[in-house]
Design a protein around this motif. Structure first.
Motif, mmCIF file in Angstrom:
data_model
loop_
_atom_site.group_PDB
_atom_site.id
_atom_site.type_symbol
_atom_site.label_atom_id
_atom_site.label_comp_id
_atom_site.label_asym_id
_atom_site.label_seq_id
_atom_site.Cartn_x
_atom_site.Cartn_y
_atom_site.Cartn_z
ATOM 1 N N SER A 349 7.243 6.313 -12.923
ATOM 2 C CA SER A 349 8.100 5.489 -12.062
ATOM 3 C C SER A 349 7.652 5.576 -10.608
ATOM 4 O O SER A 349 7.604 4.566 -9.890
ATOM 5 N N GLU A 350 7.352 6.799 -10.166
ATOM 6 C CA GLU A 350 6.930 6.984 -8.776
ATOM 7 C C GLU A 350 5.641 6.198 -8.507
ATOM 8 O O GLU A 350 5.510 5.528 -7.477
ATOM 9 N N ALA A 351 4.715 6.258 -9.462
ATOM 10 C CA ALA A 351 3.456 5.540 -9.292
ATOM 11 C C ALA A 351 3.702 4.033 -9.184
ATOM 12 O O ALA A 351 3.119 3.341 -8.342
ATOM 13 N N LEU A 355 2.649 1.609 -6.085
ATOM 14 C CA LEU A 355 1.718 0.490 -6.300
ATOM 15 C C LEU A 355 2.391 -0.842 -5.985
ATOM 16 O O LEU A 355 1.758 -1.743 -5.435
ATOM 17 N N ASP A 356 3.675 -0.935 -6.329
ATOM 18 C CA ASP A 356 4.426 -2.165 -5.986
ATOM 19 C C ASP A 356 4.453 -2.370 -4.472
ATOM 20 O O ASP A 356 4.219 -3.471 -3.975
ATOM 21 N N ARG A 357 4.765 -1.277 -3.790
ATOM 22 C CA ARG A 357 4.854 -1.379 -2.326
ATOM 23 C C ARG A 357 3.517 -1.785 -1.727
ATOM 24 O O ARG A 357 3.467 -2.478 -0.714
ATOM 25 N N LEU A 470 -3.035 16.539 -4.841
ATOM 26 C CA LEU A 470 -1.987 17.539 -4.988
ATOM 27 C C LEU A 470 -0.733 16.930 -5.593
ATOM 28 O O LEU A 470 -0.053 17.563 -6.398
ATOM 29 N N THR A 471 -0.439 15.698 -5.184
ATOM 30 C CA THR A 471 0.794 15.079 -5.676
ATOM 31 C C THR A 471 0.468 13.805 -6.430
ATOM 32 O O THR A 471 -0.572 13.168 -6.204
ATOM 33 N N ASN A 472 1.389 13.425 -7.264
ATOM 34 C CA ASN A 472 1.263 12.166 -7.992
ATOM 35 C C ASN A 472 1.296 10.994 -7.011
ATOM 36 O O ASN A 472 0.572 10.019 -7.180
ATOM 37 N N ALA A 473 2.123 11.124 -5.985
ATOM 38 C CA ALA A 473 2.229 10.040 -5.000
ATOM 39 C C ALA A 473 0.892 9.838 -4.290
ATOM 40 O O ALA A 473 0.453 8.695 -4.082
ATOM 41 N N ALA A 474 0.258 10.937 -3.925
ATOM 42 C CA ALA A 474 -1.041 10.828 -3.249
ATOM 43 C C ALA A 474 -2.059 10.172 -4.167
ATOM 44 O O ALA A 474 -2.870 9.340 -3.735
ATOM 45 N N ALA A 475 -2.016 10.535 -5.435
ATOM 46 C CA ALA A 475 -2.925 9.926 -6.406
ATOM 47 C C ALA A 475 -2.675 8.430 -6.494
ATOM 48 O O ALA A 475 -3.612 7.623 -6.507
ATOM 49 N N ALA A 476 -1.397 8.059 -6.527
ATOM 50 C CA ALA A 476 -1.053 6.637 -6.633
ATOM 51 C C ALA A 476 -1.471 5.875 -5.374
ATOM 52 O O ALA A 476 -1.950 4.740 -5.452
ATOM 53 N N ARG A 477 -1.272 6.510 -4.237
ATOM 54 C CA ARG A 477 -1.687 5.847 -2.979
ATOM 55 C C ARG A 477 -3.193 5.609 -2.968
ATOM 56 O O ARG A 477 -3.667 4.542 -2.573
ATOM 57 N N CYS A 482 -7.900 2.075 -3.578
ATOM 58 C CA CYS A 482 -9.111 1.640 -4.285
ATOM 59 C C CYS A 482 -8.987 0.203 -4.750
ATOM 60 O O CYS A 482 -9.917 -0.596 -4.641
ATOM 61 N N ALA A 483 -7.829 -0.111 -5.287
ATOM 62 C CA ALA A 483 -7.646 -1.432 -5.865
ATOM 63 C C ALA A 483 -7.549 -2.509 -4.783
ATOM 64 O O ALA A 483 -8.142 -3.570 -4.907
ATOM 65 N N THR A 484 -6.796 -2.236 -3.718
ATOM 66 C CA THR A 484 -6.645 -3.255 -2.682
ATOM 67 C C THR A 484 -7.900 -3.403 -1.851
ATOM 68 O O THR A 484 -8.199 -4.475 -1.354
ATOM 69 N N ALA A 485 -8.642 -2.288 -1.701
ATOM 70 C CA ALA A 485 -9.821 -2.338 -0.850
ATOM 71 C C ALA A 485 -10.961 -3.086 -1.513
ATOM 72 O O ALA A 485 -11.938 -3.419 -0.877
ATOM 73 N N ALA A 486 -10.817 -3.314 -2.817
ATOM 74 C CA ALA A 486 -11.937 -3.867 -3.537
ATOM 75 C C ALA A 486 -12.025 -5.375 -3.391
ATOM 76 O O ALA A 486 -11.205 -6.097 -3.926
#
Lengths: 499, 458
Positions: A349-351, A355-357, A470-477, A482-486
């Motif tokens: 859910s956090e991810a 990603l939505d934001r 370290l965190t799931n949030a950091a991984a998601a960010r 990666c996805a938006t920069a591409a």
């Protein structure tokens, strides 16, 4: 019976030998099982018993007996079989006791029997099939036990009824479908080995509570209590009744200085009420309500687990740095969507929220959700299903980023890192063979105290090319970056990373 | 935060308590309650409160306070309510229409009709019974009990067991072989019934009159120490009774005949044990909210259960044949479905519940003396407490497990063990074996629903 004509009937009289009729019937039944034996009589030769033999065509014509004799009669297919059966039956009369006197204590089977064995018990943990859970939960509550109910598939009506029943008695009903708790330092269910400290977590979300507790462990402030209340507690139907009781308990708990409430987005009216209540507990409080906008007021509101952990750590005087200096990592540019394959529901859910934001296209699956666990264990217990999905992701041309979690701690698989690392390696290899770069990004929810050895688990994943945070949030960010920069069709550079 | 520390009772997966120190965990060998019926499990748990516990404490105390004494042997019509006039026959088990009755029950009712002179031939007797002109009622409805078919007719002498104003009755045991209770009704059977009416009953009554009442509790208690269990093995109790009354009986006309009969009937005291148990259990009938079983009885078609809190109501389920050990030449295919009121002994805590006293009996199921102890111990799981007077020497003189609690049966899934004789399914063949049976689970499921209903309608 015409068939009897071709059979042999032999008797043996054992004068003045007495055996109980029950023993004799047992002996006859056992002897009758021998091959070729048709019927056996073993009786004390009383007139009544002789008459019974007579009536059943089992009395040899020449039988001469006294009432205190024991008589064995065998009808068999031939004389040898009959004689052997008689020998066996006679041997059976004097058989030595085969089983000794040793008796193993029977394990208790019911709540009442468990309590009879040890009346100092305070908590019942229940993971029976959901159908029976309401009865078992009610019974435990009736006997004054706090209840940790891991069972799912309990109706919301039963949940409402049982929680009201528990609250009346001042007892916790954690669940149904509660995955984690740490009460006075003792972990129940899926819980990480976190340092005892000053922050209490009240959670309507299992892996959410685990993530926050692990981050508080990293921060050094530790956890005083972690009380799961079940994922539906803050729904409008349940109305947060167990959250209320849990908040009262941690507010009164001397070890607790800061309180964090964590939940997936609650029903708005419940959220409003709970927020008001958090402000009156007399201790600093953080409402970590996934998806809400961050705000600072009498109660600090955070919309991510990471945000909640940072705020709580701050209030507890142990600031938590998630993005360590010098570790800022340039995004790896990819084409394709973000696929999340999660074992932790709240982590998924956090991810999604992050990603939505970020406005990134994504497909985030919570593989611990009921629709994926029919007939198989939860992926935190058995990682095989998730691993095979990770492998499959390697051959999906539309996927550029794969986002994963790895949950450690009590209850979780002994070595979940190895199958996940192998799967990630295979997925990346498959993508590479297809001329694509698959970026695998993740975080490990765990502590240095966990039984699985977090450092080793992280190494396994890194060696397989997984970019860890370290965190799931950091991984998601990072996944979002990666996805938006591409830009479409841009080449994807390789990455190195550190968590 | 948790008073008493975190000490955990785990029902289910061991991994849930992975992180709890082993010394602080009691792991249950959990299994589905209420024989897998989740709905009834919830009903049972809902009843498991202080109201029920208090009612059960009162109920079992009332049962244990009863001290039955054998005071007289009188014709049924003189002592059993509603048997004074007209054609009335009592039978074992819960109520049942004549048309549904099993072979031995029909045979016994026919034999009783012949014995009473209501019919001259078996055919006439059957026609009479089928016509509905004979009132049929369960023994249990008249404070009485009877083994197997359990048929009591107005002229039959019955044991009168008393404690204060309370009364319970049982037929006299005819012995083994061709007997009415197994459905035999030929001349030999009827002749014996006449002798029992004209000689055995009056002599025993006169003996009791002269000797004084027999304390059943103390007699059965002694017999338990001598290898009886009060249901299927009665040789010690019968010997004790005979020994006690012999000097008095011997001095009476026909006394020697009676002593010869007693000497040849190892089971004579069974019926007295049953009447004593009946008197005790009746003390709990109608105690509101109590989940104590007051009667278990079989009529050869159905098993019936009564519970204190639901008064006179029967909870019934079809009953199958007992599997046990058979006399030579017979097998389970010959066996009648389970029959008789004798399970009243188990209801009090004798018979199967007192197996520890009688290792010989456990061999019915191929067991050892250890199994006998285990059977008695297992019945502790479903009973309210030890009987204060029925001590079991092999279990350090603890009392036999007494007073079946419907809620405990449902919680543990442990069914009451009943020792029983096995009747041939055809009338008149007689006993063909003996064994150990369990009560059907269905009656306990129904009882929980009935108890909940009774509670809700108050």
């Amino acid at each position: 019976m015409a068939a009897l004509d071709s059979t042999f009937l032999i008797a043996r009289v054992l004068p003045r030998l007495y055996r109980d009729s029950v023993a004799l019937m047992a002996l006859a039944a056992a002897t009758e099982k021998r091959a070729g034996v048709i019927r056996v009589g073993a009786v004390m030769a009383t007139p009544g018993n002789i008459e019974i033999l007579e009536r059943s065509d089992m009395r040899p014509a020449d039988l001469a007996v006294a009432p205190d004799d024991l008589v064995l009669v065998v009808r068999a297919v031939d004389a040898d079989v009959a004689a052997e059966a008689l020998d066996a039956a006679e041997a059976g009369l004097t058989a030595a006791e085969v089983r000794g006197g040793a008796r193993t204590e029977q394990a208790p089977q019911t709540i009442v029997e468990g309590l009879a064995l040890d009346d100092g018990l305070t908590v019942a943990t229940i993971s029976t099939p959901g159908t029976y859970a309401p009865a078992v939960v009610e019974q435990a509550l009736r006997h004054g036990l706090h209840v940790f109910c891991f069972s799912d598939n309990v109706s919301i009506e039963d949940e409402v009824r049982l929680k009201a029943f528990a609250v009346e008695r001042g007892l916790l009903l954690m669940g149904p479908d509660c995955g984690t708790a740490i009460l006075d330092g003792v972990p129940l269910g899926f819980a990480n080995v976190v340092a005892r400290g000053s922050v209490a977590i009240v959670a309507a979300s299992g892996t959410g509570a685990q993530e926050i507790s692990c981050l508080l462990d990293v921060a050094g402030c530790g956890v005083s209590q972690l009380i799961g209340v079940g994922g539906r507690d803050l729904s409008s139907t349940v109305g947060g009744v167990m959250t209320d009781l849990a908040l009262d308990m941690v507010a009164a708990d001397d070890a607790t200085e800061v309180i964090v409430l964590v939940s997936k987005p609650p029903a708005p009216e419940v959220a409003k009420r709970v927020l008001a209540r958090l402000a009156t507990l007399g201790k600093p409080a953080v409402a970590c309500l996934l998806g809400l906008e961050d705000s600072d007021g009498p109660v600090v509101v955070r919309g991510t687990l990471e945000g909640g952990a940072i705020a709580a750590a701050e209030l507890a005087g142990h600031p938590l740095k998630v993005d360590q200096p010098g570790s800022a990592l340039a995004p790896t540019l990819v084409t394709g969507t973000v696929l999340g394959l999660y074992t932790g529901g709240t982590l998924a859910s956090e991810a999604k929220i992050i990603l939505d934001r970020a406005g990134v296209e994504h497909e985030i699956l919570d593989l611990g959700d009921d629709e994926y666990t029919v007939g198989r264990p939860h992926p935190m217990i058995d990682p095989a299903e998730r691993s095979s999905r990770v492998v499959q992701a390697g051959s999906r041309a539309d996927v550029g980023v794969l986002l994963i979690d790895l949950v450690l701690g009590h209850g979780a698989s002994v070595d979940p890192g190895t199958p996940l690392a192998e799967a990630a390696r295979a997925a990346r290899a498959a993508a590479a063979a297809d001329g694509r770069d698959l970026v695998v990004i993740g975080s490990v929810c765990g502590t240095v105290g966990d039984p699985q050895d977090i450092a080793a688990q992280r190494s396994l994943l890194r060696d397989a090319g997984v970019v860890l945070f370290l965190t799931n949030a950091a991984a998601a960010r990072y996944a979002a970056a990666c996805a938006t920069a591409a830009p479409l069709g841009a080449p994807a550079p390789t990455s190195k990373e550190h968590a | 935060m948790i008073t008493g520390g975190i000490r955990v009772l785990n029902a289910g997966l061991p991994l849930i308590v992975d992180g709890v120190p082993a010394a602080d965990v009691v792991q249950l060998d959990w299994r589905p309650p209420a024989f897998g019926d989740a709905h009834v499990a919830e009903i049972a748990v809902s009843l498991d409160d202080e109201i029920t516990h208090d009612a059960n404490r009162r109920a079992i105390a009332a049962v244990h306070a009863v001290r039955p004494r054998l005071v007289a042997v009188r014709p049924a019509r003189e002592v059993i309510a509603g048997m004074g006039e007209g054609k009335v026959l009592l039978h074992a088990g819960p109520p049942l229409d004549f048309g549904r009755m099993c072979g031995p029950m029909v045979g016994a009712l026919m034999g009783a009709s012949l014995f009473e002179g209501w019919a001259a031939t078996p055919a006439e007797a059957e026609q009479l019974l089928r016509s509905g002109q004979v009132e049929l009622a369960p023994c249990h409805h008249r404070s009485a009990v009877g083994p197997m078919a359990g048929v009591i007719s107005p002229s039959m002498p019955v044991l009168v067991v008393a404690d204060g104003e309370r009364r319970a009755f049982a037929s006299l045991n005819e012995g083994l072989g061709k007997v009415l209770r197994f459905g035999a009704f030929d001349e030999e059977v009827v002749t014996r019934l006449r002798w029992m009416r004209d000689t055995l009953g009056p002599v025993l009554d006169a003996a009791l009159e002269a000797f004084g009442p027999i304390d059943i509790t103390s007699l059965i208690g002694q017999a338990l120490a001598m290898g009886d269990e009060g249901h299927n093995r009665n040789v010690a109790a019968t010997s004790l009774l005979t020994r006690r009354l012999a000097p008095t009986i011997a001095a009476l006309p026909h006394g020697i005949e009676v002593l010869e009969f007693l000497a040849g009937n190892d089971h004579f005291v069974l019926n007295m044990s049953m009447a004593g148990a009946k008197l005790a259990m009746d003390a709990a009938i109608g105690i509101e909210n109590s989940t104590l079983v007051t009667a278990m009885a079989r009529n050869g078609v159905e098993f019936g259960l009564r519970v204190a809190g639901t008064g006179e109501q029967w909870f019934t389920a079809p009953v199958g044949p007992a599997d046990g050990l058979f006399f030579p030449g017979f097998g389970i295919e010959d066996a009648n479905p389970d029959l008789g009121d004798s399970a009243i002994t188990e209801t009090l805590g004798l018979g199967g519940f007192a197996m520890a006293a009688s290792p010989a009996i456990v061999q019915f199921v191929g067991g050892t003396p250890d199994d006998a102890l285990a059977t008695t111990r297992s019945m502790r799981r479903i009973t309210l407490g030890p009987h204060p007077a029925y001590m079991l020497p092999p279990l350090n003189f603890t009392g036999t497990p007494s007073g079946i609690d419907v809620l405990k049966v449902l919680d543990t899934g442990m069914l009451p063990v009943i020792n029983t004789g096995i009747a041939h399914r055809e009338a008149g063949v007689g006993q063909i074996g003996a064994g150990v049976v369990s009560a059907p689970s269905e009656v306990f499921l129904k009882a929980a629903v009935g108890l909940r209903h009774a509670r809700d309608s108050r």
